[in-house]
Every structure is written in C-alpha cells, then in structure tokens.
Write a protein that holds these residues in place. Structure first.
Motif, PDB file in Angstrom:
ATOM      1  N   LEU A 105       0.826  -1.204   0.000  1.00 53.32           N
ATOM      2  CA  LEU A 105       0.000   0.000   0.000  1.00 53.32           C
ATOM      3  C   LEU A 105       0.866   1.263   0.000  1.00 53.32           C
ATOM      4  CD1 LEU A 105      -2.831  -1.005   2.511  1.00 53.32           C
ATOM      5  CD2 LEU A 105      -2.957  -0.913   0.023  1.00 53.32           C
ATOM      6  N   VAL A 106       1.948   1.251   0.772  1.00 59.23           N
ATOM      7  CA  VAL A 106       2.848   2.412   0.793  1.00 59.23           C
ATOM      8  C   VAL A 106       3.455   2.632  -0.585  1.00 59.23           C
ATOM      9  CG1 VAL A 106       5.034   3.296   1.703  1.00 59.23           C
ATOM     10  CG2 VAL A 106       3.366   2.267   3.249  1.00 59.23           C
ATOM     11  N   ALA A 107       3.938   1.562  -1.205  1.00 54.09           N
ATOM     12  CA  ALA A 107       4.550   1.681  -2.528  1.00 54.09           C
ATOM     13  C   ALA A 107       3.547   2.144  -3.580  1.00 54.09           C
ATOM     14  CB  ALA A 107       5.154   0.337  -2.938  1.00 54.09           C
ATOM     15  N   ALA A 108       2.279   1.761  -3.400  1.00 55.19           N
ATOM     16  CA  ALA A 108       1.255   2.145  -4.376  1.00 55.19           C
ATOM     17  C   ALA A 108       0.743   3.561  -4.167  1.00 55.19           C
ATOM     18  CB  ALA A 108       0.087   1.165  -4.313  1.00 55.19           C
ATOM     19  N   GLN A 109       0.984   4.171  -2.988  1.00 50.58           N
ATOM     20  CA  GLN A 109       0.345   5.450  -2.673  1.00 50.58           C
ATOM     21  C   GLN A 109       1.308   6.622  -2.457  1.00 50.58           C
ATOM     22  OE1 GLN A 109      -2.249   4.024   0.661  1.00 50.58           O
ATOM     23  NE2 GLN A 109      -3.868   4.877  -0.593  1.00 50.58           N
ATOM     24  N   TYR A 110       2.586   6.362  -2.195  1.00 46.38           N
ATOM     25  CA  TYR A 110       3.471   7.470  -1.839  1.00 46.38           C
ATOM     26  C   TYR A 110       3.597   8.493  -2.962  1.00 46.38           C
ATOM     27  CZ  TYR A 110       7.371   6.271  -4.884  1.00 46.38           C
ATOM     28  OH  TYR A 110       8.161   6.074  -5.979  1.00 46.38           O
ATOM     29  N   ALA A 111       3.421   8.048  -4.222  1.00 46.60           N
ATOM     30  CA  ALA A 111       3.598   8.955  -5.360  1.00 46.60           C
ATOM     31  C   ALA A 111       2.570  10.082  -5.347  1.00 46.60           C
ATOM     32  CB  ALA A 111       3.515   8.172  -6.666  1.00 46.60           C
ATOM     33  N   TYR A 112       1.358   9.826  -4.852  1.00 47.81           N
ATOM     34  CA  TYR A 112       0.340  10.873  -4.794  1.00 47.81           C
ATOM     35  C   TYR A 112       0.770  11.990  -3.835  1.00 47.81           C
ATOM     36  CZ  TYR A 112      -2.625   7.409  -7.067  1.00 47.81           C
ATOM     37  OH  TYR A 112      -3.145   6.496  -7.957  1.00 47.81           O
ATOM     38  N   PHE A 113       1.367  11.614  -2.721  1.00 47.20           N
ATOM     39  CA  PHE A 113       1.861  12.617  -1.771  1.00 47.20           C
ATOM     40  C   PHE A 113       3.078  13.350  -2.343  1.00 47.20           C
ATOM     41  CE2 PHE A 113      -0.222   9.375   0.858  1.00 47.20           C
ATOM     42  CZ  PHE A 113      -1.109  10.165   1.560  1.00 47.20           C
ATOM     43  N   ALA A 114       3.947  12.616  -3.030  1.00 42.05           N
ATOM     44  CA  ALA A 114       5.139  13.238  -3.604  1.00 42.05           C
ATOM     45  C   ALA A 114       4.762  14.281  -4.650  1.00 42.05           C
ATOM     46  CB  ALA A 114       6.038  12.167  -4.217  1.00 42.05           C
ATOM     47  N   ARG A 115       3.819  13.961  -5.521  1.00 41.22           N
ATOM     48  CA  ARG A 115       3.411  14.917  -6.559  1.00 41.22           C
ATOM     49  C   ARG A 115       2.728  16.130  -5.946  1.00 41.22           C
ATOM     50  NH1 ARG A 115       4.801  17.345 -10.577  1.00 41.22           N
ATOM     51  NH2 ARG A 115       5.506  15.371 -11.516  1.00 41.22           N
ATOM     52  N   THR A 116       1.872  15.923  -4.938  1.00 38.54           N
ATOM     53  CA  THR A 116       1.194  17.047  -4.281  1.00 38.54           C
ATOM     54  C   THR A 116       2.192  17.932  -3.550  1.00 38.54           C
ATOM     55  OG1 THR A 116      -0.789  15.684  -3.977  1.00 38.54           O
ATOM     56  CG2 THR A 116      -0.607  17.674  -2.635  1.00 38.54           C
ATOM     57  N   ALA A 117       3.115  17.337  -2.808  1.00 36.55           N
ATOM     58  CA  ALA A 117       4.123  18.114  -2.085  1.00 36.55           C
ATOM     59  C   ALA A 117       5.029  18.869  -3.048  1.00 36.55           C
ATOM     60  CB  ALA A 117       4.945  17.190  -1.193  1.00 36.55           C
ATOM     61  N   PHE A 118       5.378  18.238  -4.147  1.00 34.93           N
ATOM     62  CA  PHE A 118       6.246  18.902  -5.124  1.00 34.93           C
ATOM     63  C   PHE A 118       5.560  20.123  -5.735  1.00 34.93           C
ATOM     64  CE2 PHE A 118       7.704  19.484  -9.516  1.00 34.93           C
ATOM     65  CZ  PHE A 118       9.070  19.656  -9.306  1.00 34.93           C
ATOM     66  N   GLY A 119       4.282  19.974  -6.097  1.00 38.27           N
ATOM     67  CA  GLY A 119       3.564  21.095  -6.689  1.00 38.27           C
ATOM     68  C   GLY A 119       3.419  22.265  -5.726  1.00 38.27           C
ATOM     69  N   ALA A 120       3.047  21.969  -4.462  1.00 35.77           N
ATOM     70  CA  ALA A 120       2.884  23.044  -3.483  1.00 35.77           C
ATOM     71  C   ALA A 120       4.226  23.674  -3.120  1.00 35.77           C
ATOM     72  CB  ALA A 120       2.205  22.493  -2.230  1.00 35.77           C
ATOM     73  N   ALA A 121       5.260  22.854  -2.946  1.00 33.80           N
ATOM     74  CA  ALA A 121       6.571  23.378  -2.565  1.00 33.80           C
ATOM     75  C   ALA A 121       7.219  24.167  -3.693  1.00 33.80           C
ATOM     76  CB  ALA A 121       7.486  22.234  -2.130  1.00 33.80           C
ATOM     77  N   SER A 122       6.986  23.757  -4.939  1.00 35.41           N
ATOM     78  CA  SER A 122       7.553  24.501  -6.073  1.00 35.41           C
ATOM     79  C   SER A 122       6.989  25.909  -6.140  1.00 35.41           C
ATOM     80  CB  SER A 122       7.271  23.755  -7.381  1.00 35.41           C
ATOM     81  OG  SER A 122       7.908  22.497  -7.395  1.00 35.41           O
ATOM     82  N   ALA A 123       5.685  26.049  -5.847  1.00 35.89           N
ATOM     83  CA  ALA A 123       5.084  27.388  -5.842  1.00 35.89           C
ATOM     84  C   ALA A 123       5.649  28.237  -4.712  1.00 35.89           C
ATOM     85  CB  ALA A 123       3.572  27.269  -5.723  1.00 35.89           C
ATOM     86  N   GLU A 124       5.868  27.626  -3.539  1.00 40.11           N
ATOM     87  CA  GLU A 124       6.423  28.368  -2.402  1.00 40.11           C
ATOM     88  C   GLU A 124       7.897  28.679  -2.598  1.00 40.11           C
ATOM     89  OE1 GLU A 124       4.732  29.511   0.235  1.00 40.11           O
ATOM     90  OE2 GLU A 124       2.867  28.715  -0.606  1.00 40.11           O
ATOM     91  N   ARG A 125       8.593  27.804  -3.308  1.00 41.23           N
ATOM     92  CA  ARG A 125      10.046  27.958  -3.484  1.00 41.23           C
ATOM     93  C   ARG A 125      10.404  29.257  -4.197  1.00 41.23           C
ATOM     94  NH1 ARG A 125      14.584  28.793  -4.028  1.00 41.23           N
ATOM     95  NH2 ARG A 125      16.372  27.397  -4.278  1.00 41.23           N
ATOM     96  N   ARG A 126       9.514  29.745  -5.054  1.00 37.59           N
ATOM     97  CA  ARG A 126       9.800  30.953  -5.829  1.00 37.59           C
ATOM     98  C   ARG A 126       9.378  32.234  -5.117  1.00 37.59           C
ATOM     99  NH1 ARG A 126       7.920  27.246  -9.768  1.00 37.59           N
ATOM    100  NH2 ARG A 126       5.788  28.039  -9.574  1.00 37.59           N
ATOM    101  N   LYS A 127       8.829  32.133  -3.921  1.00 40.48           N
ATOM    102  CA  LYS A 127       8.349  33.321  -3.219  1.00 40.48           C
ATOM    103  C   LYS A 127       9.494  34.024  -2.493  1.00 40.48           C
ATOM    104  CE  LYS A 127       3.555  31.824  -2.721  1.00 40.48           C
ATOM    105  NZ  LYS A 127       2.426  31.560  -1.813  1.00 40.48           N
ATOM    106  N   ASP A 128       9.267  35.321  -2.212  1.00 45.33           N
ATOM    107  CA  ASP A 128      10.337  36.156  -1.659  1.00 45.33           C
ATOM    108  C   ASP A 128      10.797  35.693  -0.287  1.00 45.33           C
ATOM    109  OD1 ASP A 128      10.229  37.681  -3.932  1.00 45.33           O
ATOM    110  OD2 ASP A 128       8.866  39.183  -3.072  1.00 45.33           O
ATOM    111  N   TYR A 129       9.852  35.236   0.564  1.00 43.64           N
ATOM    112  CA  TYR A 129      10.260  34.888   1.921  1.00 43.64           C
ATOM    113  C   TYR A 129      11.185  33.679   1.943  1.00 43.64           C
ATOM    114  CZ  TYR A 129       7.064  30.893   2.259  1.00 43.64           C
ATOM    115  OH  TYR A 129       6.443  29.693   2.089  1.00 43.64           O
ATOM    116  N   VAL A 130      11.026  32.763   0.967  1.00 44.64           N
ATOM    117  CA  VAL A 130      11.932  31.626   0.881  1.00 44.64           C
ATOM    118  C   VAL A 130      13.297  32.075   0.379  1.00 44.64           C
ATOM    119  CG1 VAL A 130      12.331  29.369  -0.179  1.00 44.64           C
ATOM    120  CG2 VAL A 130      10.033  30.020   0.541  1.00 44.64           C
ATOM    121  N   GLU A 131      13.297  32.960  -0.616  1.00 48.91           N
ATOM    122  CA  GLU A 131      14.570  33.491  -1.107  1.00 48.91           C
ATOM    123  C   GLU A 131      15.300  34.236   0.001  1.00 48.91           C
ATOM    124  OE1 GLU A 131      15.858  32.810  -3.907  1.00 48.91           O
ATOM    125  OE2 GLU A 131      14.148  31.813  -4.837  1.00 48.91           O
ATOM    126  N   ALA A 132      14.548  34.966   0.818  1.00 57.28           N
ATOM    127  CA  ALA A 132      15.181  35.676   1.936  1.00 57.28           C
ATOM    128  C   ALA A 132      15.750  34.694   2.952  1.00 57.28           C
ATOM    129  CB  ALA A 132      14.165  36.590   2.610  1.00 57.28           C
TER     130      ALA A 132
END
Length: 291
Positions: free
Chosen positions: A158-185
């Motif tokens: 079950l872990v092997a079948a489901q971890y990818a959904y969390f990885a894709r969601t975390a990547f999408g949200a983190a990529s948007a935050e990564r470009r923000k000014d407070y992260v650059e600061a």
C-alpha cells in the motif's frame, strides 16, 4: 496555522450538513474500531472459541454461546457483528499506518525535489509520474503477489502504491512556495537547507496534503478489501472486511445474504464517509472551489 484560522476553517466546514454528518460517522466508526475488544460479543481471532455448529446462523439467532447474534454468523461460526468490528479495526489500522508512512515518504521526496531541483528533481518526479500512470490496484496486486500474505507485506504494498500521490502534491505546493520572496530571503541567511525545508516549505504544503491523506486512507481501505477479497491480502485467520465479503459470496445464491451484505455495508459507509470529509476539507482549504 493559528487558532483564528482553525476556527474559520471549522465555521466553513460546518456550512455543509452532509460533511458534518460524515465526520460524525467517521468518529463513531473509529471509536467502535478502537473499542472492539471490549464491546464485541466474541473474539473472532480466537479459533478455540468458534463452533462450527453456529455456522451461517440467521441474524437474531442464539448460538452455543447463549447470546444473540444480531447480524448472524459467517461460515466459520464467527459472530458477524464481532467480525465486522474487528475487521474495521484491522482495516483502519492498516490504512492509517500505510497512509502515514506514504505521507512521510512522499512528502520527503516531493519537498527535496522541489527545493534542490535540477537533475535530481527531474529524475525523482519522472519516476513519480511513471508510477502515477499505473493503476494503484495493479501495482498493489503485483507487489502483494511478490511479497506474500501478511500485514507487513500488505502495508508495504500500500505504501509503494500510494506514496507517489503525496510526492506529486508536495512537489507542486513546494515549487510554488520555493519561488516566493520569503523563501529566497531565508536562503540568504545562515539557515541550512533542511531547516528551510522544515520551517518554511513544509508548513505551507500541509493543507493540500491533509486533503490527500483523507482520500488515500479511503483508497487504502478499498485496496485492502479488494486484495483480501481476491485472496492476496490478509490470511483467513485475520478477518478483514474484504475477507468477510469473500467468505459469504459463495452463499449469496442460497439466501444467506448477511455474510457478505453487512460487511459490504460497513465498508461502503466507511469509505463514503471519509471521502465526504475529504471533499469538504478540499473546499475549505481551497477557497476557489467554494460556491
């Protein structure tokens, strides 16, 4: 998330009576599962306490234990109400544990790929995308067939079948935050990479991940039931909802419907209630989905 934000989210959640009822159903089901050893009339795992003379008794019958089987018994003489309570306990524990491990693993991969980017992020996300292109049930079937029966093997599948959904969601949200000014600061300060990940990127990726958790827990319950129904999940000595449904399937045409129908109703209500909770959480967290 501060206290005021939590109160606002709860007020928004309460606007949907269906979601409130679904949340209440989830709480009741979780409480019944936790209290199963104390409220169930019988321990369905205790083979010495079973009597084949009590097999396939109709709902409301009195067996050799001199208590009423409210939902009848299955083909092994197990009290069906007890088996459903223990089955819910087992199914929920497997789904929640596998969901927690998949959440941790997938979030770590997604956050790391979004933070460092480059070839590492590209390769990691291509592997995730490749897995997402495969049906989860197909991947789980292959893994369980390779690993064998048992609770640890089923959780690993079950872990092997489901971890990818969390990885894709975390990547999408983190990529948007990564470009923000407070992260650059924050990157211009002496803070290390892991501290930036934990203090800045992780808190802002949690809201969408919470929604994915609810959906994936419901999916894990369905996957476990499907695998057990096919005889590839849990052994017969560990009755889950899927096994209970499978045990009574052959007796449906003979009129002994209760062996499969009642566990099926319990499975349907559990998965539906969790999905309704997750659907309302999605609308609370994402204001653009509100009407």
């Amino acid at each position: 998330m501060n206290r005021e934000a939590l109160l606002d989210g709860w007020r928004e959640y309460r606007r949907s009576p269906t979601a409130v009822v679904a949340l209440a159903v989830v709480v009741v089901i979780a409480a019944l599962a936790l209290l199963a050893p104390w409220i169930a009339p019988q321990d369905p795992y205790d083979q010495s306490a079973l009597d084949l003379m009590d097999a396939r008794l109709e709902p409301g019958s009195v067996g050799s234990g001199e208590y009423v089987h409210l939902l009848g018994t299955d083909n092994a003489g197990r009290d069906l109400l007890s088996a459903i309570l223990y089955g819910l306990r087992l199914s929920l524990s497997i789904a929640v544990t596998a969901g927690a491990v998949a959440l941790t693993l997938g979030t770590a991969i997604g956050l790391t790929a979004a933070y460092y980017g480059g070839w590492f992020g590209a390769v990691a996300m291509r592997i995730v995308d490749l897995q997402l292109s495969l049906p989860a049930i197909l991947l789980a079937l292959v893994l369980v067939a390779m690993l064998g029966q048992g609770v640890p093997q089923l959780m690993a599948a079950l872990v092997a079948a489901q971890y990818a959904y969390f990885a894709r969601t975390a990547f999408g949200a983190a990529s948007a935050e990564r470009r923000k000014d407070y992260v650059e600061a924050a990157l211009s300060t002496p803070l290390s990479g892991p501290r930036v990940l934990l203090r800045h990127l992780l808190p802002n990726t949690l809201p969408p991940l919470i929604v994915v958790v609810t959906v994936q827990v419901a999916t894990a319950i369905s996957l476990e039931a499907t695998l057990s129904f096919l005889g590839l999940g849990l052994p017969v000595t560990r009755p889950s909802l899927g096994l209970l449904i499978a045990n009574g399937f052959q007796f449906m045409l003979s009129g002994r419907y209760w062996i499969s129908v009642y566990p099926g109703i319990a499975l349907m209500v559990t998965v539906l209630a969790i999905n309704l909770v997750g659907d309302q959480l999605r609308q609370v967290i994402n204001p653009r989905r509100r009407r």
